[in-house]
Design a protein around this motif. Structure first.
Motif, PDB file in Angstrom:
ATOM      1  N   ALA A   1       1.175  -1.403   0.470  1.00 54.51           N
ATOM      2  CA  ALA A   1      -0.527   0.231  -0.019  1.00 54.51           C
ATOM      3  C   ALA A   1       0.834   1.344   0.709  1.00 54.51           C
ATOM      4  CB  ALA A   1      -0.848  -0.232   0.722  1.00 54.51           C
ATOM      5  N   ARG A   2       1.206   1.464  -1.333  1.00 50.90           N
ATOM      6  CA  ARG A   2       2.366   2.579  -1.120  1.00 50.90           C
ATOM      7  C   ARG A   2       2.491   3.316  -2.339  1.00 50.90           C
ATOM      8  NH1 ARG A   2       6.527  -1.445  -0.541  1.00 50.90           N
ATOM      9  NH2 ARG A   2       7.050  -2.076  -2.931  1.00 50.90           N
ATOM     10  N   GLY A   3       2.546   4.495  -2.885  1.00 47.07           N
ATOM     11  CA  GLY A   3       2.760   4.800  -4.385  1.00 47.07           C
ATOM     12  C   GLY A   3       1.148   5.503  -4.160  1.00 47.07           C
ATOM     13  N   ARG A   4       0.704   5.443  -5.427  1.00 48.40           N
ATOM     14  CA  ARG A   4      -0.214   5.767  -5.790  1.00 48.40           C
ATOM     15  C   ARG A   4      -1.463   5.228  -5.117  1.00 48.40           C
ATOM     16  NH1 ARG A   4      -0.663   8.843 -10.004  1.00 48.40           N
ATOM     17  NH2 ARG A   4       1.243  10.438 -10.765  1.00 48.40           N
ATOM     18  N   ARG A   5      -1.330   3.956  -4.743  1.00 48.73           N
ATOM     19  CA  ARG A   5      -2.358   3.394  -3.421  1.00 48.73           C
ATOM     20  C   ARG A   5      -2.351   4.687  -2.214  1.00 48.73           C
ATOM     21  NH1 ARG A   5      -4.771  -1.261  -5.302  1.00 48.73           N
ATOM     22  NH2 ARG A   5      -3.366  -1.947  -7.087  1.00 48.73           N
ATOM     23  N   LYS A   6      -1.546   6.041  -2.125  1.00 48.04           N
ATOM     24  CA  LYS A   6      -2.343   6.112  -0.544  1.00 48.04           C
ATOM     25  C   LYS A   6      -1.542   7.750  -1.348  1.00 48.04           C
ATOM     26  CE  LYS A   6       0.076   3.769   3.230  1.00 48.04           C
ATOM     27  NZ  LYS A   6       1.403   4.162   3.798  1.00 48.04           N
ATOM     28  N   PRO A   7      -3.289   7.875  -1.231  1.00 46.84           N
ATOM     29  CA  PRO A   7      -3.844   9.551  -2.243  1.00 46.84           C
ATOM     30  C   PRO A   7      -2.850  10.392  -1.919  1.00 46.84           C
ATOM     31  CG  PRO A   7      -5.666   8.326  -1.069  1.00 46.84           C
ATOM     32  CD  PRO A   7      -4.672   7.513  -1.196  1.00 46.84           C
ATOM     33  N   GLY A   8      -3.023  11.628  -2.475  1.00 41.44           N
ATOM     34  CA  GLY A   8      -2.128  12.609  -1.786  1.00 41.44           C
ATOM     35  C   GLY A   8      -0.370  12.650  -1.386  1.00 41.44           C
ATOM     36  N   GLY A   9       0.182  11.824  -1.468  1.00 37.63           N
ATOM     37  CA  GLY A   9       1.754  11.673  -1.850  1.00 37.63           C
ATOM     38  C   GLY A   9       2.078  12.366  -2.414  1.00 37.63           C
ATOM     39  N   ARG A  10       3.896  12.094  -2.813  1.00 35.87           N
ATOM     40  CA  ARG A  10       4.850  13.602  -3.130  1.00 35.87           C
ATOM     41  C   ARG A  10       4.470  12.822  -4.423  1.00 35.87           C
ATOM     42  NH1 ARG A  10      10.334  12.822  -1.884  1.00 35.87           N
ATOM     43  NH2 ARG A  10       9.969  14.172   0.338  1.00 35.87           N
ATOM     44  N   GLY A  11       4.034  14.508  -5.096  1.00 37.07           N
ATOM     45  CA  GLY A  11       4.453  14.217  -7.137  1.00 37.07           C
ATOM     46  C   GLY A  11       2.327  14.260  -7.234  1.00 37.07           C
ATOM     47  N   ASP A  12       1.367  13.486  -6.207  1.00 37.58           N
ATOM     48  CA  ASP A  12      -0.039  13.263  -6.761  1.00 37.58           C
ATOM     49  C   ASP A  12      -0.653  15.024  -6.908  1.00 37.58           C
ATOM     50  OD1 ASP A  12      -1.894  12.048  -6.878  1.00 37.58           O
ATOM     51  OD2 ASP A  12      -2.417  10.395  -4.991  1.00 37.58           O
ATOM     52  N   LYS A  13      -1.202  14.926  -7.998  1.00 32.03           N
ATOM     53  CA  LYS A  13      -2.153  15.414  -7.774  1.00 32.03           C
ATOM     54  C   LYS A  13      -3.507  15.208  -8.128  1.00 32.03           C
ATOM     55  CE  LYS A  13       0.239  17.790 -12.629  1.00 32.03           C
ATOM     56  NZ  LYS A  13       0.073  17.974 -13.451  1.00 32.03           N
ATOM     57  N   ILE A  14      -4.012  15.665  -6.432  1.00 34.46           N
ATOM     58  CA  ILE A  14      -5.115  15.595  -6.390  1.00 34.46           C
ATOM     59  C   ILE A  14      -6.038  16.897  -5.864  1.00 34.46           C
ATOM     60  CG2 ILE A  14      -4.289  13.962  -4.178  1.00 34.46           C
ATOM     61  CD1 ILE A  14      -4.967  16.188  -2.746  1.00 34.46           C
ATOM     62  N   VAL A  15      -7.926  16.747  -5.799  1.00 32.08           N
ATOM     63  CA  VAL A  15      -8.319  17.943  -6.577  1.00 32.08           C
ATOM     64  C   VAL A  15      -8.602  18.382  -4.990  1.00 32.08           C
ATOM     65  CG1 VAL A  15     -10.445  19.035  -6.984  1.00 32.08           C
ATOM     66  CG2 VAL A  15      -8.969  16.992  -8.312  1.00 32.08           C
ATOM     67  N   GLU A  16      -9.210  18.498  -3.676  1.00 28.51           N
ATOM     68  CA  GLU A  16      -9.037  17.912  -2.594  1.00 28.51           C
ATOM     69  C   GLU A  16      -9.995  17.484  -1.786  1.00 28.51           C
ATOM     70  OE1 GLU A  16     -12.537  20.627  -2.413  1.00 28.51           O
ATOM     71  OE2 GLU A  16     -13.623  19.116  -4.273  1.00 28.51           O
ATOM     72  N   ASP A  17      -9.152  17.326  -0.358  1.00 28.96           N
ATOM     73  CA  ASP A  17      -9.558  16.910   0.834  1.00 28.96           C
ATOM     74  C   ASP A  17     -11.308  16.210  -0.062  1.00 28.96           C
ATOM     75  OD1 ASP A  17      -6.875  16.308   1.618  1.00 28.96           O
ATOM     76  OD2 ASP A  17      -7.716  17.999   3.568  1.00 28.96           O
ATOM     77  N   ALA A  18     -11.812  14.535   0.787  1.00 28.01           N
ATOM     78  CA  ALA A  18     -12.364  13.914   1.184  1.00 28.01           C
ATOM     79  C   ALA A  18     -13.422  14.318   2.918  1.00 28.01           C
ATOM     80  CB  ALA A  18     -12.775  12.432   0.809  1.00 28.01           C
ATOM     81  N   PRO A  19     -14.202  14.614   1.797  1.00 23.39           N
ATOM     82  CA  PRO A  19     -15.792  14.844   0.898  1.00 23.39           C
ATOM     83  C   PRO A  19     -15.934  14.897   0.191  1.00 23.39           C
ATOM     84  CG  PRO A  19     -16.599  15.666   2.765  1.00 23.39           C
ATOM     85  CD  PRO A  19     -15.551  15.843   3.463  1.00 23.39           C
ATOM     86  N   GLY A  20     -15.091  15.894  -0.077  1.00 22.71           N
ATOM     87  CA  GLY A  20     -14.864  17.244  -1.542  1.00 22.71           C
ATOM     88  C   GLY A  20     -16.494  18.075  -1.704  1.00 22.71           C
ATOM     89  N   ARG A  21     -16.339  18.772  -2.539  1.00 23.52           N
ATOM     90  CA  ARG A  21     -17.474  19.868  -2.813  1.00 23.52           C
ATOM     91  C   ARG A  21     -19.073  19.027  -2.935  1.00 23.52           C
ATOM     92  NH1 ARG A  21     -14.037  20.781  -6.250  1.00 23.52           N
ATOM     93  NH2 ARG A  21     -15.285  21.534  -8.376  1.00 23.52           N
ATOM     94  N   TYR A  22     -19.098  18.281  -3.896  1.00 28.39           N
ATOM     95  CA  TYR A  22     -20.105  18.304  -4.850  1.00 28.39           C
ATOM     96  C   TYR A  22     -20.638  17.911  -3.825  1.00 28.39           C
ATOM     97  CZ  TYR A  22     -18.401  18.186  -9.510  1.00 28.39           C
ATOM     98  OH  TYR A  22     -17.412  18.973 -10.759  1.00 28.39           O
ATOM     99  N   VAL A  23     -20.815  16.315  -2.988  1.00 26.54           N
ATOM    100  CA  VAL A  23     -21.248  16.009  -1.552  1.00 26.54           C
ATOM    101  C   VAL A  23     -22.313  17.719  -1.168  1.00 26.54           C
ATOM    102  CG1 VAL A  23     -19.557  15.927   0.446  1.00 26.54           C
ATOM    103  CG2 VAL A  23     -22.024  14.029  -0.400  1.00 26.54           C
ATOM    104  N   SER A  24     -22.014  18.830  -0.753  1.00 24.34           N
ATOM    105  CA  SER A  24     -22.252  19.251  -0.256  1.00 24.34           C
ATOM    106  C   SER A  24     -23.035  20.422  -1.201  1.00 24.34           C
ATOM    107  CB  SER A  24     -21.372  20.388   0.712  1.00 24.34           C
ATOM    108  OG  SER A  24     -20.237  20.855   0.242  1.00 24.34           O
ATOM    109  N   ALA A  25     -22.826  20.146  -2.435  1.00 24.83           N
ATOM    110  CA  ALA A  25     -23.830  21.074  -3.496  1.00 24.83           C
ATOM    111  C   ALA A  25     -25.276  21.654  -3.678  1.00 24.83           C
ATOM    112  CB  ALA A  25     -23.118  21.172  -5.349  1.00 24.83           C
ATOM    113  N   ARG A  26     -25.518  22.088  -3.915  1.00 22.71           N
ATOM    114  CA  ARG A  26     -27.424  21.820  -3.429  1.00 22.71           C
ATOM    115  C   ARG A  26     -28.092  23.089  -4.682  1.00 22.71           C
ATOM    116  NH1 ARG A  26     -26.657  19.512  -0.711  1.00 22.71           N
ATOM    117  NH2 ARG A  26     -26.777  19.452   2.071  1.00 22.71           N
TER     118      ARG A  26
END
Length: 619
Positions: A594-619
């Motif tokens: 469980a390393r590399g891209r298996r752990k999101p947000g590591g060095r060099g990993d492009k992410i959008v934002e932390d979970a749970p994200g924006r969409y789940v709260s959009a109305r």
């Protein structure tokens, strides 16, 4: 347009004034002079009048705005069966005489339970009444002969009216089912428990609180009218990312339709093949991540599974032209992203409810295109593909109701409160009238219940796709017909699906009945496992092993029907999740660190934002 709260408010408004007068004259607070009691109730009446006046002014101001508020109307659809409902022979002289005779006999039987004491006083022992119903379990319903008689007569009339509906002949089966459902719904709405002057529990509460319960209840009612939706849980009790939807992870991909969350592993090794979960877009995804104890996501991560979760965006005007093709393409895209991100040939999948229906279509599309090996397995949570026996929801599906959906969606999307009201009315006594009594009539505080919070956290739907879904699947059952529907440029034939499938159904599911879910097994060309879980559409799925609740049934034979499955089934106590995890691991037990891209947000990993994200709260 009215809300479900509006349907009750007219009755409540007329009775609130009667209540204040009634209590001021007849039920002064214990130990308080009658004059002071009259003043107290006059003050309550004045507060109620002031609250109502402020609300009316507020609504007049809103009505003059450019965009009036959307309101959901859960009972409006009943008008579509009004003509059929009139066929009940209530005006038949013989029927009226029968009802009169039975009613008179019941009155005599009820009053016969109450006697007179040696000093002429009324003896108020708890009587043994002919009919029982949990709505009238409070002793107040039996303490006084009037209320005992009232609810017993109501239960008698309920039986008679429902029986009349069942005896109607000459109707098409769909129309007959619609009539029966409408009859039960109307009968439930007319319960004396739903109105303040005929509910002794509410009257006692008003007397005990010297009218404060009336004020609180009226405020609760008006708050629900403002938002156009019945409240089930304490507002503000739950915050996304703080006490619900808290499993650690990152949003690793985003489109205008969905975000893709990858959760952080908690084990040193994980299964090589990841899991992509598709929740229904009619609800928020966190039903599978309510809290640490109930979370299916967290539990699956703890089993060494790399979990991806799709978080659908609540529809707005920009999504007016979306069709089923877009959701099928989104499922394929999410699987491809997970595969490419981790460098694996395939992914396991889960589809819940409508997303499971779509997952079946996705499998058929991939099979037609020769790309079926992208998906290693498919698990279906309470999902239907053959809608012949789709349950009470079919009562909402005819040409007139489908046209109504279009009229309610002028901007190209259906306000999620309409759908929430529809699901509430399927269990009206539990999800509507129970809360009317508790929170409107008795003025009780709302509970802090995460499941009820999720139930009320509605999402909007693309109107065009929703209408097509109701027409093509529920009404015309075209998904069950090979090549009748197409998506992504190819015809859909479920018989082409050879992907290993795990099919879960809820024994008490009223939204996706197990008899309907079972039918998926009749279309598959590959290996499948069917499991029947205790409870219903939600609790039958969200049943973590730690609770020790419910049970599930398996059958290792070759049953040809659900009845055959049940007859030869073996019952197992507790959660079915471990059974599913064992099935998944047996398909491919290979593990990787469980390393590399298996752990999101590591060095060099492009992410959008932390979970749970924006969409789940959009109305």
């Amino acid at each position: 347009m009215a809300t479900d709260a509006d349907l009750i408010s007219d009755v409540m408004k007329s009775q609130v004034q009667s209540l204040t007068t009634l209590f001021g004259q007849m039920v002064p607070a214990e130990g308080t002079p009658e004059a002071e009691a009259t003043v107290q109730w006059a003050e309550v009446a004045g507060r109620l009048h002031s609250i109502w006046t402020e609300f009316q002014v507020e609504q007049l101001n809103k009505a003059s705005a450019d965009k009036p508020p959307h309101y959901a109307d859960p009972m409006k659809w009943i008008a579509t069966v009004e003509g059929v409902f009139r066929q009940l022979p209530l005006a038949n002289p013989e029927m009226q005489q029968k009802l009169w005779n039975e009613g008179l006999a019941l009155v005599n039987a009820v009053f016969g339970q109450y006697g007179i004491g040696p000093r002429g006083e009324e003896i108020r022992e708890q009587p043994e009444l002919p009919r029982r119903d949990h709505r009238f379990s409070d002793p107040e319903w039996r303490r006084q002969p009037f209320f005992a008689m009232l609810h017993q007569l109501y239960l008698l009339m309920s039986e008679q009216v429902t029986g009349l509906a069942e005896s109607i002949e000459g109707l098409e089966p769909a129309r007959k089912a619609q009539l029966l459902f409408a009859t039960r719904t109307v009968v439930d709405a007319l319960s004396p428990a739903n109105f303040p002057l005929t509910n002794p529990v509410a009257l006692a509460k008003a007397s005990e609180t010297r009218g404060e319960s009336l004020v609180r209840g009226f405020e609760n009612l008006l708050d629900d009218m403002r938002k156009g939706q019945l409240t089930h849980t304490r507002p503000g009790a739950f915050v996304l990312g703080e006490n619900i939807a808290v499993t650690p992870g990152k949003v690793v991909f985003e489109t205008p339709l969905y975000q893709l969350i990858q959760y952080t592993p908690t084990t040193d090794k994980v299964l090589k093949t990841p899991l992509v979960i598709f929740p229904p877009w009619i609800n928020r995804f966190y039903i599978l991540d309510l809290n640490a104890r109930k979370s299916f996501v967290r539990w699956a991560v703890e089993q060494g599974v790399t979990v991806f979760m799709v978080s659908w965006k609540s529809a707005d005007a920009s999504m007016a032209d979306l069709l089923w093709d877009d959701y099928i393409a989104a499922q394929i895209e999410a699987v491809d992203f997970a595969r490419n991100r981790l460098g694996v040939p395939s992914a396991h999948t889960i589809g819940y409810c409508v997303a499971g229906t779509t997952l079946a279509a996705t499998l058929a599309v991939l099979a037609r295109k020769g790309e079926a090996d992208k998906i290693a397995s498919a698990t279906f949570f309470t999902a239907q593909v053959d809608f012949e026996d789709a349950g009470d929801l079919k009562n909402f599906i005819d040409d007139q109701q489908i046209e109504t959906v279009g009229r309610l969606s002028p901007e190209g999307y259906l306000d999620g409160r309409y759908l929430a009201a529809t699901f509430n009315i399927l269990r009206g006594n539990d999800l509507i009238w129970n809360y009317v009594e508790r929170n409107y009539l008795k003025g009780e505080d709302y509970p802090a219940f995460d499941l009820l919070h999720w139930n009320g956290d509605v999402t909007n739907l693309p109107a065009l796709w929703h209408r097509n879904y109701l027409r093509d699947l529920y009404r015309d059952n075209r998904l069950a017909v090979a090549d009748s529907l197409s998506a992504c440029g190819v015809p859909i034939d479920l018989h082409r699906i050879a992907t290993p499938c795990y099919i879960q159904a809820g024994r008490e599911d009223h939204i996706a009945p197990p008899t309907s879910v079972w039918k998926l097994t009749r279309y598959l060309a590959g290996n499948w496992a069917f499991l029947l879980a205790g409870s219903g559409h939600i609790a039958g799925v969200v049943n973590p092993p730690s609770t020790g609740k419910y049970q599930y049934w398996t059958n290792d034979g070759s049953p040809e029907s659900l009845a055959d499955f049940v007859e030869g089934a073996t019952e197992h106590p507790g959660s079915w999740w471990p059974h599913w995890a064992e099935w998944l691991r047996n398909l491919d037990p290979a593990e990787v660190p469980a390393r590399g891209r298996r752990k999101p947000g590591g060095r060099g990993d492009k992410i959008v934002e932390d979970a749970p994200g924006r969409y789940v709260s959009a109305r």
